[in-house]
Motif scaffolding. Structure first.
Motif, PDB file in Angstrom:
ATOM      1  N   MET A 261       0.822  -1.203   0.000  1.00  0.00           N
ATOM      2  CA  MET A 261       0.000   0.000   0.000  1.00  0.00           C
ATOM      3  C   MET A 261       0.859   1.258   0.000  1.00  0.00           C
ATOM      4  O   MET A 261       0.522   2.260  -0.644  1.00  0.00           O
ATOM      5  N   ILE A 262       1.979   1.211   0.700  1.00  0.00           N
ATOM      6  CA  ILE A 262       2.898   2.352   0.682  1.00  0.00           C
ATOM      7  C   ILE A 262       3.436   2.561  -0.730  1.00  0.00           C
ATOM      8  O   ILE A 262       3.471   3.687  -1.245  1.00  0.00           O
ATOM      9  N   VAL A 263       3.854   1.468  -1.380  1.00  0.00           N
ATOM     10  CA  VAL A 263       4.356   1.572  -2.752  1.00  0.00           C
ATOM     11  C   VAL A 263       3.262   2.075  -3.684  1.00  0.00           C
ATOM     12  O   VAL A 263       3.502   2.910  -4.568  1.00  0.00           O
ATOM     13  N   PHE A 264       2.058   1.563  -3.491  1.00  0.00           N
ATOM     14  CA  PHE A 264       0.913   1.985  -4.294  1.00  0.00           C
ATOM     15  C   PHE A 264       0.759   3.513  -4.229  1.00  0.00           C
ATOM     16  O   PHE A 264       0.590   4.206  -5.244  1.00  0.00           O
ATOM     17  N   THR A 265       0.834   4.042  -3.022  1.00  0.00           N
ATOM     18  CA  THR A 265       0.690   5.486  -2.827  1.00  0.00           C
ATOM     19  C   THR A 265       1.823   6.248  -3.508  1.00  0.00           C
ATOM     20  O   THR A 265       1.600   7.282  -4.156  1.00  0.00           O
ATOM     21  N   LEU A 266       3.043   5.749  -3.374  1.00  0.00           N
ATOM     22  CA  LEU A 266       4.193   6.408  -4.008  1.00  0.00           C
ATOM     23  C   LEU A 266       4.050   6.409  -5.529  1.00  0.00           C
ATOM     24  O   LEU A 266       4.370   7.402  -6.190  1.00  0.00           O
ATOM     25  N   CYS A 267       3.583   5.294  -6.087  1.00  0.00           N
ATOM     26  CA  CYS A 267       3.384   5.226  -7.537  1.00  0.00           C
ATOM     27  C   CYS A 267       2.376   6.269  -8.009  1.00  0.00           C
ATOM     28  O   CYS A 267       2.566   6.918  -9.049  1.00  0.00           O
ATOM     29  N   ASP A 268       1.311   6.423  -7.244  1.00  0.00           N
ATOM     30  CA  ASP A 268       0.304   7.394  -7.677  1.00  0.00           C
ATOM     31  C   ASP A 268       0.762   8.828  -7.437  1.00  0.00           C
ATOM     32  O   ASP A 268       0.398   9.728  -8.198  1.00  0.00           O
ATOM     33  N   PHE A 269       1.559   9.057  -6.409  1.00  0.00           N
ATOM     34  CA  PHE A 269       2.164  10.378  -6.230  1.00  0.00           C
ATOM     35  C   PHE A 269       3.055  10.708  -7.428  1.00  0.00           C
ATOM     36  O   PHE A 269       3.081  11.843  -7.902  1.00  0.00           O
ATOM     37  N   TRP A 270       3.789   9.703  -7.903  1.00  0.00           N
ATOM     38  CA  TRP A 270       4.632   9.910  -9.084  1.00  0.00           C
ATOM     39  C   TRP A 270       3.758  10.324 -10.270  1.00  0.00           C
ATOM     40  O   TRP A 270       4.091  11.241 -11.016  1.00  0.00           O
ATOM     41  N   ARG A 271       2.639   9.613 -10.447  1.00  0.00           N
ATOM     42  CA  ARG A 271       1.737   9.946 -11.564  1.00  0.00           C
ATOM     43  C   ARG A 271       1.261  11.383 -11.478  1.00  0.00           C
ATOM     44  O   ARG A 271       1.205  12.103 -12.487  1.00  0.00           O
ATOM     45  N   LEU A 272       0.927  11.826 -10.260  1.00  0.00           N
ATOM     46  CA  LEU A 272       0.381  13.171 -10.088  1.00  0.00           C
ATOM     47  C   LEU A 272       1.441  14.260 -10.167  1.00  0.00           C
ATOM     48  O   LEU A 272       1.179  15.356 -10.665  1.00  0.00           O
ATOM     49  N   ILE A 273       2.635  13.972  -9.681  1.00  0.00           N
ATOM     50  CA  ILE A 273       3.672  14.999  -9.571  1.00  0.00           C
ATOM     51  C   ILE A 273       4.635  14.988 -10.761  1.00  0.00           C
ATOM     52  O   ILE A 273       4.919  16.026 -11.370  1.00  0.00           O
ATOM     53  N   VAL A 274       5.141  13.813 -11.109  1.00  0.00           N
ATOM     54  CA  VAL A 274       6.144  13.701 -12.174  1.00  0.00           C
ATOM     55  C   VAL A 274       5.484  13.451 -13.519  1.00  0.00           C
ATOM     56  O   VAL A 274       5.862  14.030 -14.537  1.00  0.00           O
ATOM     57  N   GLY A 275       4.486  12.583 -13.527  1.00  0.00           N
ATOM     58  CA  GLY A 275       3.808  12.255 -14.776  1.00  0.00           C
ATOM     59  C   GLY A 275       4.533  11.175 -15.545  1.00  0.00           C
ATOM     60  O   GLY A 275       5.357  10.441 -15.001  1.00  0.00           O
ATOM     61  N   GLY A 276       4.265  11.091 -16.858  1.00  0.00           N
ATOM     62  CA  GLY A 276       4.850  10.046 -17.685  1.00  0.00           C
ATOM     63  C   GLY A 276       6.094  10.500 -18.403  1.00  0.00           C
ATOM     64  O   GLY A 276       6.522  11.652 -18.290  1.00  0.00           O
ATOM     65  N   LEU A 277       6.701   9.580 -19.136  1.00  0.00           N
ATOM     66  CA  LEU A 277       7.853   9.917 -19.952  1.00  0.00           C
ATOM     67  C   LEU A 277       7.447  10.887 -21.048  1.00  0.00           C
ATOM     68  O   LEU A 277       6.293  10.937 -21.477  1.00  0.00           O
ATOM     69  N   ASN A 278       8.424  11.620 -21.499  1.00  0.00           N
ATOM     70  CA  ASN A 278       8.174  12.573 -22.575  1.00  0.00           C
ATOM     71  C   ASN A 278       8.163  11.835 -23.911  1.00  0.00           C
ATOM     72  O   ASN A 278       9.054  11.974 -24.748  1.00  0.00           O
ATOM     73  N   VAL A 279       7.144  11.012 -24.065  1.00  0.00           N
ATOM     74  CA  VAL A 279       7.007  10.182 -25.250  1.00  0.00           C
ATOM     75  C   VAL A 279       5.620  10.397 -25.832  1.00  0.00           C
ATOM     76  O   VAL A 279       4.637  10.488 -25.109  1.00  0.00           O
ATOM     77  N   GLU A 280       5.561  10.481 -27.149  1.00  0.00           N
ATOM     78  CA  GLU A 280       4.263  10.695 -27.801  1.00  0.00           C
ATOM     79  C   GLU A 280       3.305   9.569 -27.437  1.00  0.00           C
ATOM     80  O   GLU A 280       3.638   8.387 -27.485  1.00  0.00           O
ATOM     81  N   GLY A 281       2.114   9.965 -27.048  1.00  0.00           N
ATOM     82  CA  GLY A 281       1.091   8.985 -26.715  1.00  0.00           C
ATOM     83  C   GLY A 281       0.986   8.673 -25.241  1.00  0.00           C
ATOM     84  O   GLY A 281       0.102   7.942 -24.833  1.00  0.00           O
ATOM     85  N   VAL A 282       1.905   9.226 -24.426  1.00  0.00           N
ATOM     86  CA  VAL A 282       1.851   8.978 -22.996  1.00  0.00           C
ATOM     87  C   VAL A 282       0.870   9.925 -22.347  1.00  0.00           C
ATOM     88  O   VAL A 282       1.006  11.143 -22.446  1.00  0.00           O
ATOM     89  N   ASN A 283      -0.136   9.398 -21.694  1.00  0.00           N
ATOM     90  CA  ASN A 283      -1.130  10.199 -21.002  1.00  0.00           C
ATOM     91  C   ASN A 283      -1.161   9.763 -19.549  1.00  0.00           C
ATOM     92  O   ASN A 283      -1.585   8.663 -19.230  1.00  0.00           O
ATOM     93  N   ALA A 284      -0.678  10.648 -18.671  1.00  0.00           N
ATOM     94  CA  ALA A 284      -0.549  10.288 -17.257  1.00  0.00           C
ATOM     95  C   ALA A 284      -1.805  10.586 -16.457  1.00  0.00           C
ATOM     96  O   ALA A 284      -1.854  10.321 -15.259  1.00  0.00           O
ATOM     97  N   SER A 285      -2.814  11.137 -17.077  1.00  0.00           N
ATOM     98  CA  SER A 285      -4.021  11.478 -16.339  1.00  0.00           C
ATOM     99  C   SER A 285      -4.867  10.242 -16.097  1.00  0.00           C
ATOM    100  O   SER A 285      -4.885   9.303 -16.884  1.00  0.00           O
ATOM    101  N   GLY A 286      -5.550  10.251 -14.966  1.00  0.00           N
ATOM    102  CA  GLY A 286      -6.425   9.130 -14.627  1.00  0.00           C
ATOM    103  C   GLY A 286      -5.672   7.985 -13.995  1.00  0.00           C
ATOM    104  O   GLY A 286      -4.484   7.790 -14.212  1.00  0.00           O
ATOM    105  N   VAL A 287      -6.383   7.238 -13.157  1.00  0.00           N
ATOM    106  CA  VAL A 287      -5.797   6.075 -12.516  1.00  0.00           C
ATOM    107  C   VAL A 287      -5.571   5.001 -13.566  1.00  0.00           C
ATOM    108  O   VAL A 287      -6.494   4.644 -14.295  1.00  0.00           O
ATOM    109  N   PRO A 288      -4.351   4.454 -13.685  1.00  0.00           N
ATOM    110  CA  PRO A 288      -4.018   3.563 -14.808  1.00  0.00           C
ATOM    111  C   PRO A 288      -4.910   2.365 -14.968  1.00  0.00           C
ATOM    112  O   PRO A 288      -5.183   1.944 -16.090  1.00  0.00           O
ATOM    113  N   PHE A 289      -5.355   1.750 -13.888  1.00  0.00           N
ATOM    114  CA  PHE A 289      -6.092   0.495 -13.991  1.00  0.00           C
ATOM    115  C   PHE A 289      -7.601   0.695 -13.950  1.00  0.00           C
ATOM    116  O   PHE A 289      -8.355  -0.271 -13.860  1.00  0.00           O
ATOM    117  N   ILE A 290      -8.063   1.962 -14.005  1.00  0.00           N
ATOM    118  CA  ILE A 290      -9.492   2.247 -14.063  1.00  0.00           C
ATOM    119  C   ILE A 290      -9.783   2.920 -15.403  1.00  0.00           C
ATOM    120  O   ILE A 290      -9.324   4.023 -15.670  1.00  0.00           O
TER     121      ILE A 290
END
Length: 293
Positions: A261-290
């Protein structure tokens, strides 16, 4: 003297009894020591079939049954060998109290959560994806990877736990102030975590069924993201039966799920703060598995 030593250990969150032999790699608990050494020997057992399969490129001819057979062969020795040939310290110990059983339970829950949920962060944030010619999947992840993950996570933690113990039983750790001790401990954990994540990404370079759009960013940035798993799991896993109190299987499972659960939270913080790689087609918005509505 014993009280002072125990107090010092409690402050640092490590073993209450460092033993008279000073710094050491393996546990003073005979059952845990045997289990740690077994998992180190187990590592080349599962790595060798992988090397053969990769060199011969036999996997290119496989489908579901072939990959699943490999996965089962890779993970079974971690369970069957210590069950059939227990160490001397375990022979009169109930099965549920043996360290190697608890280690397998801890890794099972942590690895399952990682595959089932966190893999989708790689899909969404890093644009990595699998194209294995298989249909046996669970939540868009090949089932055989759940088993293979169990094997290499056991190996990762088998190698890092002795390193962490060597640090916290060292004369430096015993004499250092709490801020200095934790600073050193943090540096070691982060270094081990990043090295592990980077090496896994690098060794997968030639795997044609693991597609990565930008390998350079995956090595540098993606490894930093993957490192989040291990900065939590390495020290948390090392705590199993470490201070003299025997963990139950239920505590082992809960500790693993709490770490996840701690890792889960860190992963989602990364999504919100850092986002995805600077690659075409990467969309960091939204929870990945929903799925988006």
């Amino acid at each position: 003297r014993i009280m002072a030593r125990g107090t010092k250990s409690a402050q640092h969150g490590v073993e209450k009894d460092h033993g008279s032999d000073g710094a050491r790699w393996f546990s003073s608990n005979p059952g845990k020591r045997w289990g740690e050494i077994f998992f180190l020997y187990f590592s080349p057992m599962w790595m060798l079939p992988f090397v053969i399969v990769v060199i011969t490129e036999a996997y290119k001819q496989w489908e579901d049954r072939g990959y699943m057979t490999l996965a089962v062969c890779v993970v079974l020795p971690a369970i069957l060998l210590p069950l059939l040939f227990p160490g001397e310290a375990d022979r009169n110990t109930p099965l549920t109290q043996r360290y190697w059983v608890k280690a397998n339970v801890w890794i099972f829950f942590f690895g399952f959560i990682g595959n089932y949920f966190w893999t989708h962060y790689f899909y969404r944030l890093l644009r990595a994806h699998y194209i294995f010619p298989v249909t046996w999947t669970l939540n868009e992840v090949p089932i055989m990877l759940y088993l293979i993950t169990h094997a290499y996570f056991l190996s990762y933690h088998a190698f890092t736990t002795p390193v962490l113990r060597r640090y916290w039983t060292s004369s430096f750790a015993r004499s250092a102030s709490r801020p200095v001790y934790y600073a050193g401990f943090t540096i070691i954990v982060f270094a081990l975590a990043y090295f592990t994540a980077f090496m896994e990404a690098w060794t997968l370079e030639e795997m044609p069924y693991y597609v990565i759009p930008d390998r350079r960013q995956m090595y540098l940035v993606g490894s930093a993201f993957y490192m989040l798993y291990f900065i939590i799991s390495f020290p948390m896993f090392a705590r199993i039966d470490e201070t003299g109190d025997k963990w139950t299987l239920s505590r082992t499972a809960l500790e693993s799920l709490g770490s996840a659960m701690i890792v889960f939270t860190l992963c989602d913080f990364w999504r919100l703060i850092v986002g995805g790689l600077n690659v075409e087609g990467v969309n960091a918005s939204g929870v990945p598995f929903i799925p988006a509505p």
